[in-house]
Design a protein around this motif. Structure first.
Motif, PDB file in Angstrom:
ATOM      1  N   ASP A  13       0.846  -1.203   0.000  1.00  9.49           N
ATOM      2  CA  ASP A  13       0.000   0.000   0.000  1.00  9.49           C
ATOM      3  C   ASP A  13       0.877   1.248   0.000  1.00  9.49           C
ATOM      4  OD1 ASP A  13      -2.951   0.952   0.488  1.00  9.49           O
ATOM      5  OD2 ASP A  13      -1.659   2.167   1.801  1.00  9.49           O
ATOM      6  N   ILE A  16       0.557   3.653   3.000  1.00  6.28           N
ATOM      7  CA  ILE A  16       1.186   3.137   4.222  1.00  6.28           C
ATOM      8  C   ILE A  16       2.701   3.260   4.114  1.00  6.28           C
ATOM      9  CG2 ILE A  16       1.617   1.026   5.559  1.00  6.28           C
ATOM     10  CD1 ILE A  16      -1.258   0.267   5.167  1.00  6.28           C
ATOM     11  N   MET A  84      -3.856  -9.679  11.272  1.00  6.02           N
ATOM     12  CA  MET A  84      -4.291  -9.808  12.643  1.00  6.02           C
ATOM     13  C   MET A  84      -4.956 -11.164  12.868  1.00  6.02           C
ATOM     14  SD  MET A  84      -6.839  -7.140  14.291  1.00  6.02           S
ATOM     15  CE  MET A  84      -7.775  -7.187  12.778  1.00  6.02           C
ATOM     16  N   LYS A 104      -1.191  -6.434  11.893  1.00 11.99           N
ATOM     17  CA  LYS A 104      -1.697  -5.273  11.184  1.00 11.99           C
ATOM     18  C   LYS A 104      -3.192  -5.227  11.392  1.00 11.99           C
ATOM     19  CE  LYS A 104      -0.744  -3.410   6.590  1.00 11.99           C
ATOM     20  NZ  LYS A 104      -0.267  -3.768   5.265  1.00 11.99           N
ATOM     21  N   PRO A 105      -3.828  -4.144  11.674  1.00 13.66           N
ATOM     22  CA  PRO A 105      -3.285  -2.787  11.740  1.00 13.66           C
ATOM     23  C   PRO A 105      -2.414  -2.594  12.992  1.00 13.66           C
ATOM     24  CG  PRO A 105      -5.643  -2.814  12.244  1.00 13.66           C
ATOM     25  CD  PRO A 105      -5.249  -4.200  11.918  1.00 13.66           C
TER      26      PRO A 105
ATOM     27  N   HIS B 247     -10.991  -7.810   6.660  1.00 12.41           N
ATOM     28  CA  HIS B 247      -9.692  -7.748   5.984  1.00 12.41           C
ATOM     29  C   HIS B 247      -9.507  -6.404   5.302  1.00 12.41           C
ATOM     30  CE1 HIS B 247      -7.885 -11.628   6.513  1.00 12.41           C
ATOM     31  NE2 HIS B 247      -9.054 -12.211   6.333  1.00 12.41           N
ATOM     32  N   ARG B 250      -8.406  -3.353   7.354  1.00 17.68           N
ATOM     33  CA  ARG B 250      -7.090  -3.284   7.976  1.00 17.68           C
ATOM     34  C   ARG B 250      -6.219  -2.188   7.380  1.00 17.68           C
ATOM     35  NH1 ARG B 250      -6.059  -9.497   8.432  1.00 17.68           N
ATOM     36  NH2 ARG B 250      -6.186  -9.192   6.215  1.00 17.68           N
ATOM     37  N   THR B 251      -6.247  -2.078   6.055  1.00 22.65           N
ATOM     38  CA  THR B 251      -5.386  -1.079   5.432  1.00 22.65           C
ATOM     39  C   THR B 251      -5.793   0.346   5.830  1.00 22.65           C
ATOM     40  OG1 THR B 251      -4.970  -2.622   3.659  1.00 22.65           O
ATOM     41  CG2 THR B 251      -4.437  -0.330   3.224  1.00 22.65           C
ATOM     42  N   VAL B 283     -13.022  -4.931  14.534  1.00 20.98           N
ATOM     43  CA  VAL B 283     -12.631  -5.707  13.360  1.00 20.98           C
ATOM     44  C   VAL B 283     -12.027  -7.033  13.804  1.00 20.98           C
ATOM     45  CG1 VAL B 283     -11.076  -5.778  11.388  1.00 20.98           C
ATOM     46  CG2 VAL B 283     -12.284  -3.668  11.944  1.00 20.98           C
ATOM     47  N   SER B 284     -11.206  -6.944  14.833  1.00 27.34           N
ATOM     48  CA  SER B 284     -10.538  -8.155  15.296  1.00 27.34           C
ATOM     49  C   SER B 284     -11.550  -9.164  15.820  1.00 27.34           C
ATOM     50  CB  SER B 284      -9.525  -7.767  16.373  1.00 27.34           C
ATOM     51  OG  SER B 284      -9.344  -8.788  17.276  1.00 27.34           O
ATOM     52  N   LEU B 287     -13.353 -10.730  12.869  1.00 23.04           N
ATOM     53  CA  LEU B 287     -12.539 -11.744  12.202  1.00 23.04           C
ATOM     54  C   LEU B 287     -12.473 -13.014  13.033  1.00 23.04           C
ATOM     55  CD1 LEU B 287      -9.622  -9.599  10.784  1.00 23.04           C
ATOM     56  CD2 LEU B 287     -11.485 -10.688   9.541  1.00 23.04           C
TER      57      LEU B 287
END
Ligand SMILES: Nc1ncnc2c1ncn2[C@@H]1O[C@H](COP(=O)(O)OP(=O)(O)O)[C@@H](O)[C@H]1O
Ligand SMILES: [Mg+2]
Lengths: 239, 446
Positions: A13, A16, A84, A104-105, B247, B250-251, B283-284, B287
């Motif tokens: 990315d 990033i 993660m 990540k994150p 997913h 995350r970015t 988010v975690s 997932l």
């Protein structure tokens, strides 16, 4: 003053990459950032780096393959960025010889702390640098497995450790029979725990002793050194 | 009206109805058989009696009237037959024999050859019958004298043959056993179906029902399996969607965290980072919910007692204000086989809830019957209202008071814990304590 370290960041990315480069440069770390395996190989041949930050989730060539390739080139420290919760990635990565991982994150400050810790380990004490071939350390019938971050008792049963306890034990095991000063331990535990670090170290050590069935008052395994510091008094076999 | 003795089980009910039917059929058959048998006996008795009485009569009739008393005395008579000569029919306290019986006797007697037609009795009266156990036949000889014969009548015996009743009971017993067996076999698929539905409720990946057996059963099994696979598909789609979103997030979250580092205002930066922390936790959790723990990890041994204490230590480090209300009680070591990372997550979720909503976590570990471990986690909070009890296990469901609080949860803690524990062959249940607060009870096979 320490020379500015140069690190190679591999992440697909662009934002990033740029932001991470700016952030690390603000912390006086030189950064070369590339987007995939191809660029990474080119950058590798044209530069000299002290550490690699590698995102495992790359397009094209996978991060694990690249890590394997890097390992073939040199024993440069690698900090992996893992998805993660993807424990398998993390375990394979650590078994491949990555020195640390950050899910990540990630929190930029935590990444920075890990980078610094790994650099320090690599620079200050070349002899105790994380050895990629090590699958585990055996001491006094106990086994510590870095890839899975777990401790097995003499019967092979896992004994749970908190993050801080694990870091502390790993540091002690890697430097068995050498005194770890409070300052070094403070570095290790920084960011892991809230509250005063001094107390945190003592607490972590006493919990570790309990788990290792090492009598606190007459500790044989983790000994207290007068003047502040601890030492692991045991022969350590690398597995 | 309520039938209190009416059994609840389908198998017992069916068996009862069938056995009742069987009993009715048997009783009817038995009755018919007995009546038939009595008819035959009556016929035989009538013939026998007729022959004996008639031949008696013939002998007397052929004898010269003067010698009759002597002959009568000399005549061999069975013990159950007496005869006398008189001027009239005897006085008896019995009515005349009922017509059908009487006709039978008369027909049979008239068939005995008298030697000469003029020897035939001029009149005949018959008294008694089976109800009295004897019969009196009064016959008027051609010369006007009466011969009165008394004979004992053997009672009719419908159950004469001893083997008959034995055979009959045996038949009934065999039929009953067969009925019970068949009913059990027939209702077994219903029980299997119920078990499969129960298993599906606990785990969508439960193995399918075998699709064999009688047509109706096979059809039901196929329908059930189709339904199960649709549910599985649905759950899978939903989790895949969640995982994909997780997913993808995350970015941007990573970017935001990096950007936040360039914000000069310390307070704002702290707040943004805290928000991002919360977002990341969501988010975690999402997932983790979408992940099938069985596919991710292998089973290894772990010291559960030490794991629980470590979790409490971690919780205490994160919340020093409640650290002295986090206690462990139980053996100092207890080894179980588990997927350790998943198990840790499940237990962390429960302890975190106790700390967040109940301000305490008192953990008790005990071994039950050497096969199950029981972990109880108690807190001092408000507990959960009965209406909420079931709903808190639904994904993304958060209790009313928690929704507004800044706890950072997304309502996946309990569903994740339950998925993981059930995948281990255990479970988690919640109950309010009488003294207040909640008790989470975890069971886990050793
Ligand atoms: N120990 C507890 N005491 C009171 N309420 C609880 C407790 N544990 C869970 N709850 C209720 O159950 C809900 C769901 O819990 P959970 O699935 O862990 O999600 P979250 O904690 O993210 O809200 C919570 O929002 C809360 O209302
Ligand atoms: Mg929760």
């Amino acid at each position: 003053m320490e020379p500015t370290p140069h690190i190679l960041v591999i992440d697909d990315d662009r934002e990033i990459r740029d932001l991470l480069a700016r952030f690390l440069e603000k912390q006086r770390i030189r950064v070369t950032a590339v987007r995939d395996g191809k660029e990474a190989r080119r950058a590798w041949l044209n530069g000299h780096y002290q550490l690699v930050v590698l995102d495992l989730m790359l397009p094209g060539e996978s991060g694990l393959d690249l890590a394997r390739w890097l390992r073939g080139q040199s024993d440069i420290p690698i900090v992996m960025l893992t998805a993660m919760g993807e424990d398998t990635d993390r375990i394979i990565g650590l078994e491949l010889g990555a020195d640390d991982y950050v899910p990540k994150p990630f929190n930029p400050r935590e990444l920075l702390a890990r980078i610094r810790a790994v650099l320090r380990r690599a620079g200050d004490q070349a002899d105790v640098r994380h050895d990629p071939a090590v699958r585990g350390y055996r001491f006094a019938d106990w086994t510590l497995e870095p890839a899975r971050r777990r401790l097995l008792n003499p019967d092979g049963v896992e004994v749970a450790l908190t993050g801080g306890e694990y870091d502390l034990l790993l540091a002690l095991v890697e430097r068995a029979n050498r005194v770890l000063t409070r300052d070094m331990l403070l570095d290790l535990l920084r960011g892991r725990q809230a509250g005063p670090f001094d107390r945190a170290i003592d607490v972590a050590v006493s919990r570790l002793r309990r788990k290792l069935e090492d009598d606190g008052r007459n500790a044989q395994l983790i000994k207290t050194v007068r003047g502040g510091g601890y030492v692991l008094a045991a022969t350590v076999d690398r597995l | 009206m309520k039938l209190y003795l009416w059994p609840r089980s389908l198998a017992t009910r069916t068996a009862l109805v069938l056995l009742l039917g069987l009993a009715i059929v048997q009783v009817a058959g038995l009755t018919i058989h007995a009546l038939d048998r009595m008819d035959v006996q009556r016929l035989a008795q009538a013939r026998d009696l007729a022959v004996r009485v008639a031949s008696f009569y013939r002998t007397i009739a052929l004898t010269d009237p003067g010698r009759r008393p002597t002959v009568l005395a000399d005549l061999h008579r069975g013990p159950d037959l007496t005869a006398a000569l008189a001027g009239s029919p005897p006085d008896v306290d019995m009515p005349e024999m009922p017509t059908p019986e009487q006709r039978l006797l008369r027909v049979n007697m008239s068939m005995v050859w008298m030697g000469a037609p003029n020897l035939r009795w001029r009149e005949m009266v018959i008294y008694g019958g089976h109800p009295w156990g004897k019969v009196v036949v009064a016959m008027r000889l051609p010369d006007g004298e009466w011969l009165n014969v008394r004979a004992k009548l053997e009672p009719l015996r419908p159950w004469h043959s001893p083997t008959f009743l034995v055979a009959f009971s045996l038949m009934t017993a065999v039929a009953a056993v067969l009925t019970l067996w068949a009913v059990r076999r027939l209702t077994a698929p219903v029980r299997l179906l119920a078990e499969a539905a129960e298993a599906l409720g606990r785990d969508v990946n439960a193995p399918p029902l075998p699709e064999n057996g009688p047509t109706e059963v096979a059809v039901a099994a196929v329908a059930f399996n189709t339904m199960a696979s649709r549910i599985r598909r649905f759950v899978q789609d939903r989790t895949e969607l969640l995982t994909a979103i997780g997913h993808d997030l995350r970015t941007p979250i990573t970017r935001l965290k990096l950007r936040a580092e360039f914000i000069e205002d310390d307070e704002q930066r702290g707040k943004i980072l805290a928000d991002l922390e919360e977002l990341e936790a969501m988010v975690s959790a999402t997932l983790a919910f979408g992940r099938d723990s069985r596919a991710m990890e292998t089973v290894t041994s772990i010291d559960l007692a030490e794991l629980l204490r470590t979790i409490l230590d971690d919780a205490g480090d994160a919340r020093p204000d409640v650290a002295d209300r986090l206690t462990y009680e139980g053996p100092s070591h207890l080894t179980v086989q588990a997927r350790t990372l998943s198990l840790k997550r499940a237990l962390v979720n429960l302890v975190t809830n106790a700390v967040t909503y109940g301000g305490a976590a008192r953990v008790r570990l005990a071994l039950q019957d050497d096969r199950m471990v029981v972990i109880e986690i108690e807190d001092d909070g408000p507990g959960i209202s009965p209406a909420e009890m079931d709903r808190v296990f639904e994904p993304f469901h958060r209790g009313e008071p928690s929704r507004n609080r800044e706890t950072g949860g997304v309502g996946l803690g309990l569903p994740i814990a339950r998925n993981i524990l059930r995948a281990h062959g255990g479970d988690v249940t919640l109950a309010n304590r009488p003294a207040g607060g909640l008790r989470a009870r975890v069971t886990l096979p050793v």
